[in-house]
Scaffold this motif. Structure first.
Motif, PDB file in Angstrom:
ATOM      1  N   HIS A 278      -7.678   7.687   7.026  1.00  0.00           N
ATOM      2  CA  HIS A 278      -6.339   7.508   6.461  1.00  0.00           C
ATOM      3  C   HIS A 278      -6.357   7.980   5.013  1.00  0.00           C
ATOM      4  O   HIS A 278      -7.036   7.391   4.182  1.00  0.00           O
ATOM      5  CB  HIS A 278      -5.930   6.028   6.512  1.00  0.00           C
ATOM      6  N   THR A 279      -5.631   9.031   4.724  1.00  0.00           N
ATOM      7  CA  THR A 279      -5.612   9.534   3.347  1.00  0.00           C
ATOM      8  C   THR A 279      -4.223   9.409   2.758  1.00  0.00           C
ATOM      9  O   THR A 279      -3.227   9.583   3.458  1.00  0.00           O
ATOM     10  CB  THR A 279      -6.039  11.015   3.291  1.00  0.00           C
ATOM     11  N   LYS A 280      -4.198   9.123   1.478  1.00  0.00           N
ATOM     12  CA  LYS A 280      -2.918   9.040   0.767  1.00  0.00           C
ATOM     13  C   LYS A 280      -2.504  10.445   0.363  1.00  0.00           C
ATOM     14  O   LYS A 280      -3.282  11.175  -0.238  1.00  0.00           O
ATOM     15  CB  LYS A 280      -3.066   8.184  -0.477  1.00  0.00           C
ATOM     16  N   VAL A 281      -1.284  10.791   0.673  1.00  0.00           N
ATOM     17  CA  VAL A 281      -0.764  12.096   0.285  1.00  0.00           C
ATOM     18  C   VAL A 281       0.458  11.879  -0.589  1.00  0.00           C
ATOM     19  O   VAL A 281       1.332  11.077  -0.261  1.00  0.00           O
ATOM     20  CB  VAL A 281      -0.384  12.928   1.521  1.00  0.00           C
ATOM     21  N   VAL A 282       0.486  12.556  -1.737  1.00  0.00           N
ATOM     22  CA  VAL A 282       1.633  12.413  -2.631  1.00  0.00           C
ATOM     23  C   VAL A 282       2.535  13.621  -2.450  1.00  0.00           C
ATOM     24  O   VAL A 282       2.109  14.767  -2.589  1.00  0.00           O
ATOM     25  CB  VAL A 282       1.167  12.309  -4.097  1.00  0.00           C
ATOM     26  N   GLU A 283       3.764  13.338  -2.064  1.00  0.00           N
ATOM     27  CA  GLU A 283       4.751  14.412  -1.926  1.00  0.00           C
ATOM     28  C   GLU A 283       5.888  14.106  -2.875  1.00  0.00           C
ATOM     29  O   GLU A 283       6.659  13.174  -2.653  1.00  0.00           O
ATOM     30  CB  GLU A 283       5.272  14.472  -0.492  1.00  0.00           C
ATOM     31  N   GLY A 284       5.984  14.883  -3.943  1.00  0.00           N
ATOM     32  CA  GLY A 284       6.989  14.596  -4.963  1.00  0.00           C
ATOM     33  C   GLY A 284       6.702  13.234  -5.557  1.00  0.00           C
ATOM     34  O   GLY A 284       5.618  13.011  -6.110  1.00  0.00           O
ATOM     35  N   ASP A 285       7.636  12.308  -5.426  1.00  0.00           N
ATOM     36  CA  ASP A 285       7.418  10.964  -5.951  1.00  0.00           C
ATOM     37  C   ASP A 285       6.931  10.004  -4.886  1.00  0.00           C
ATOM     38  O   ASP A 285       6.556   8.880  -5.174  1.00  0.00           O
ATOM     39  CB  ASP A 285       8.718  10.418  -6.563  1.00  0.00           C
ATOM     40  N   LYS A 286       6.992  10.466  -3.636  1.00  0.00           N
ATOM     41  CA  LYS A 286       6.648   9.543  -2.552  1.00  0.00           C
ATOM     42  C   LYS A 286       5.185   9.668  -2.165  1.00  0.00           C
ATOM     43  O   LYS A 286       4.568  10.714  -2.294  1.00  0.00           O
ATOM     44  CB  LYS A 286       7.527   9.828  -1.334  1.00  0.00           C
TER      45      LYS A 286
ATOM     46  N   ARG B  42       2.568   8.844   1.062  1.00  0.00           N
ATOM     47  CA  ARG B  42       2.494   8.431   2.446  1.00  0.00           C
ATOM     48  C   ARG B  42       1.046   8.574   2.944  1.00  0.00           C
ATOM     49  O   ARG B  42       0.206   9.136   2.263  1.00  0.00           O
ATOM     50  CB  ARG B  42       3.445   9.237   3.318  1.00  0.00           C
ATOM     51  N   ILE B  43       0.810   8.013   4.101  1.00  0.00           N
ATOM     52  CA  ILE B  43      -0.539   8.036   4.664  1.00  0.00           C
ATOM     53  C   ILE B  43      -0.615   9.141   5.708  1.00  0.00           C
ATOM     54  O   ILE B  43       0.247   9.256   6.575  1.00  0.00           O
ATOM     55  CB  ILE B  43      -0.877   6.675   5.327  1.00  0.00           C
ATOM     56  N   GLN B  44      -1.622   9.961   5.588  1.00  0.00           N
ATOM     57  CA  GLN B  44      -1.847  11.005   6.570  1.00  0.00           C
ATOM     58  C   GLN B  44      -3.166  10.697   7.276  1.00  0.00           C
ATOM     59  O   GLN B  44      -4.128  10.287   6.637  1.00  0.00           O
ATOM     60  CB  GLN B  44      -1.938  12.348   5.858  1.00  0.00           C
ATOM     61  N   ILE B  45      -3.165  10.882   8.576  1.00  0.00           N
ATOM     62  CA  ILE B  45      -4.379  10.559   9.329  1.00  0.00           C
ATOM     63  C   ILE B  45      -5.053  11.831   9.806  1.00  0.00           C
ATOM     64  O   ILE B  45      -4.401  12.735  10.321  1.00  0.00           O
ATOM     65  CB  ILE B  45      -4.038   9.641  10.527  1.00  0.00           C
TER      66      ILE B  45
ATOM     67  N   PRO C 212     -10.231   7.134  -4.152  1.00  0.00           N
ATOM     68  CA  PRO C 212      -9.168   6.167  -3.886  1.00  0.00           C
ATOM     69  C   PRO C 212      -8.098   6.724  -2.955  1.00  0.00           C
ATOM     70  O   PRO C 212      -7.282   5.985  -2.417  1.00  0.00           O
ATOM     71  CB  PRO C 212      -8.598   5.863  -5.277  1.00  0.00           C
ATOM     72  N   ARG C 213      -8.116   8.036  -2.770  1.00  0.00           N
ATOM     73  CA  ARG C 213      -7.135   8.634  -1.856  1.00  0.00           C
ATOM     74  C   ARG C 213      -7.521   8.422  -0.396  1.00  0.00           C
ATOM     75  O   ARG C 213      -6.705   8.605   0.491  1.00  0.00           O
ATOM     76  CB  ARG C 213      -7.029  10.124  -2.129  1.00  0.00           C
ATOM     77  N   VAL C 214      -8.778   8.094  -0.159  1.00  0.00           N
ATOM     78  CA  VAL C 214      -9.169   7.742   1.209  1.00  0.00           C
ATOM     79  C   VAL C 214      -8.913   6.259   1.359  1.00  0.00           C
ATOM     80  O   VAL C 214      -9.624   5.417   0.822  1.00  0.00           O
ATOM     81  CB  VAL C 214     -10.655   8.076   1.474  1.00  0.00           C
ATOM     82  N   GLU C 215      -7.833   5.950   2.066  1.00  0.00           N
ATOM     83  CA  GLU C 215      -7.401   4.556   2.190  1.00  0.00           C
ATOM     84  C   GLU C 215      -8.399   3.751   3.021  1.00  0.00           C
ATOM     85  O   GLU C 215      -8.917   2.742   2.596  1.00  0.00           O
ATOM     86  CB  GLU C 215      -6.019   4.529   2.834  1.00  0.00           C
ATOM     87  N   LYS C 216      -8.652   4.228   4.250  1.00  0.00           N
ATOM     88  CA  LYS C 216      -9.643   3.552   5.092  1.00  0.00           C
ATOM     89  C   LYS C 216     -10.121   4.516   6.152  1.00  0.00           C
ATOM     90  O   LYS C 216      -9.505   5.557   6.394  1.00  0.00           O
ATOM     91  CB  LYS C 216      -9.068   2.284   5.711  1.00  0.00           C
ATOM     92  N   VAL C 217     -11.202   4.134   6.791  1.00  0.00           N
ATOM     93  CA  VAL C 217     -11.744   4.946   7.878  1.00  0.00           C
ATOM     94  C   VAL C 217     -11.892   4.048   9.092  1.00  0.00           C
ATOM     95  O   VAL C 217     -12.594   3.050   9.057  1.00  0.00           O
ATOM     96  CB  VAL C 217     -13.112   5.568   7.497  1.00  0.00           C
ATOM     97  N   GLU C 218     -11.163   4.385  10.148  1.00  0.00           N
ATOM     98  CA  GLU C 218     -11.234   3.596  11.381  1.00  0.00           C
ATOM     99  C   GLU C 218     -12.218   4.264  12.326  1.00  0.00           C
ATOM    100  O   GLU C 218     -12.120   5.469  12.564  1.00  0.00           O
ATOM    101  CB  GLU C 218      -9.881   3.609  12.083  1.00  0.00           C
ATOM    102  N   VAL C 219     -13.128   3.483  12.877  1.00  0.00           N
ATOM    103  CA  VAL C 219     -14.036   4.041  13.862  1.00  0.00           C
ATOM    104  C   VAL C 219     -13.402   3.845  15.236  1.00  0.00           C
ATOM    105  O   VAL C 219     -13.120   2.721  15.644  1.00  0.00           O
ATOM    106  CB  VAL C 219     -15.427   3.376  13.799  1.00  0.00           C
TER     107      VAL C 219
END
Lengths: 125, 228
Positions: free
Chosen positions: A30-38, A40-43, A80-87
């Motif tokens: 799960h990575t955090k992606v910044v688009e403009g001001d928002k 979101r989480i990208q997997i 910090p952009r890597v939110e979590k890693v799900e196995v």
């Protein structure tokens, strides 16, 4: 003592929620992606094909087949952009670096742990 | 002109609040002891004299020790003056990392690593000869160094092999990414001259002053907007 100070600075950067996975595991990053001001989480889901580095410099590589094309992404473990890693699935492998997967297609690229059945990477997605 | 004496500890990398990784040089900048304040009336110019790094008293000359004792200071290894110090200090004060703040731009002055006698490729970035196509014994040579009978001499300043490094160099306009008061450390973005453990001078940037339009000022409003 100087190295101690540098280590202290580095250890502060380490992630608070350690991520645990092994090479060969199928994971969802799960990575955090910044688009403009928002934000979101990208997997990104795929197979971990290697880890390298120590401390702050450690990274891991995730490989997946996307629209028939192999894609590899390298993530810093402590970013910090890597939110979590799900196995998703444990893989039974006998190598530290799974570069041999690059040559394989379809079923050959399957990583199986005993009793888990034979699922291709594509099916795991 | 604010400034501090410091010691380069090494380099590492840090993440900022946005998760962007930047490489930083860690500099120990304290304690800096104020040894003397020169004024227009007494000395003809304004300056502050700083001392850095503890030293055994027996290692100093007696005149120097006397000068330091006059201000009840401790023996120090390095002394340097900063003209027109914009912080008001008095002799005997101890200052450190908090002289600077995050986002300030600084110049770092240090002695570069000595490279010894080096050839033109390393020293002046010449391209040398071909590596292949039958090249033999002509891979790292400088090439021609002049013309013919006229002018019949090698021009002055012709770049040639020789001693490289171990000279004073200034790296300008480096941003301070972190000020760590507890350890008296500055984390400065990018590299600064010198080896680990070398003494460096950190001074306010000469060309990109505080308050002038600079990247740091532009970035801040954006960061605030993100928090909302």
């Amino acid at each position: 003592m100087n190295q101690a100070l540098l280590d202290k600075i580095e250890s502060e950067q380490y992630r608070k929620n350690p991520i645990t996975f092994a090479v060969g595991d199928s994971v969802k990053v799960h990575t955090k992606v910044v688009e403009g001001d928002k934000e979101r989480i990208q997997i990104f889901s795929g197979v971990v094909i290697g880890r390298r580095g120590h401390g702050m410099n450690s990274t891991f590589t995730v490989r997946r087949i996307s629209y028939g094309e192999g894609v590899e992404r390298i993530f810093p473990v402590h970013s910090p952009r890597v939110e979590k890693v799900e196995v998703e699935r444990k893989g039974a492998v006998r190598r530290a670096k799974l570069t041999y997967l690059r040559k394989r297609l379809g079923k050959g690229a399957t990583l199986v742990k005993e009793k888990e059945g034979r699922n291709t990477e594509a099916a795991a997605k | 002109m604010l400034g501090l004496l410091g010691k380069k500890l090494g380099q590492t990398r840090i993440y900022d609040e946005k998760g962007i990784l930047s490489s930083v040089t860690v500099v120990l900048v304290g304690p800096n002891r104020v040894l003397q304040c020169k004024t227009q009336e007494s000395d003809g110019y304004n300056a502050v004299q700083l001392g850095f790094d503890d030293q055994k008293e027996q290692r100093l000359t007696k005149p120097l020790l006397g000068h330091i004792k006059k201000q009840n200071g401790a023996a120090v290894k390095r002394i340097r003056e900063f003209r027109d110090f914009s912080l008001s200090v008095k002799p005997g004060d101890v200052i450190g990392a908090t002289v600077f703040a995050k986002g300030d731009f600084i110049d770092a002055i240090g002695i570069t690593k000595g490279r010894g006698f080096e050839g033109v490729m390393k020293r002046h970035n010449f391209r040398g000869g071909d590596a292949s196509h039958g090249a033999k014994g002509w891979r790292r040579r400088p090439g021609a160094i002049g013309q013919r009978l006229f002018p019949g001499t090698v021009m002055r300043g012709q770049r040639m092999p020789g001693h490289m490094g171990q000279v004073q160099r200034t790296t300008q306009n480096l941003e301070i990414l972190q000020v760590r008061e507890a350890d008296n450390l500055l984390l400065i973005k990018g590299a600064i001259p010198g080896a680990k453990g070398d003494y460096v001078v950190i001074r306010e940037a000469k060309k990109n002053r505080k308050g002038s339009a600079k990247p740091a000022a532009k970035v801040e409003p954006k960061a605030e907007a993100k928090k909302k």
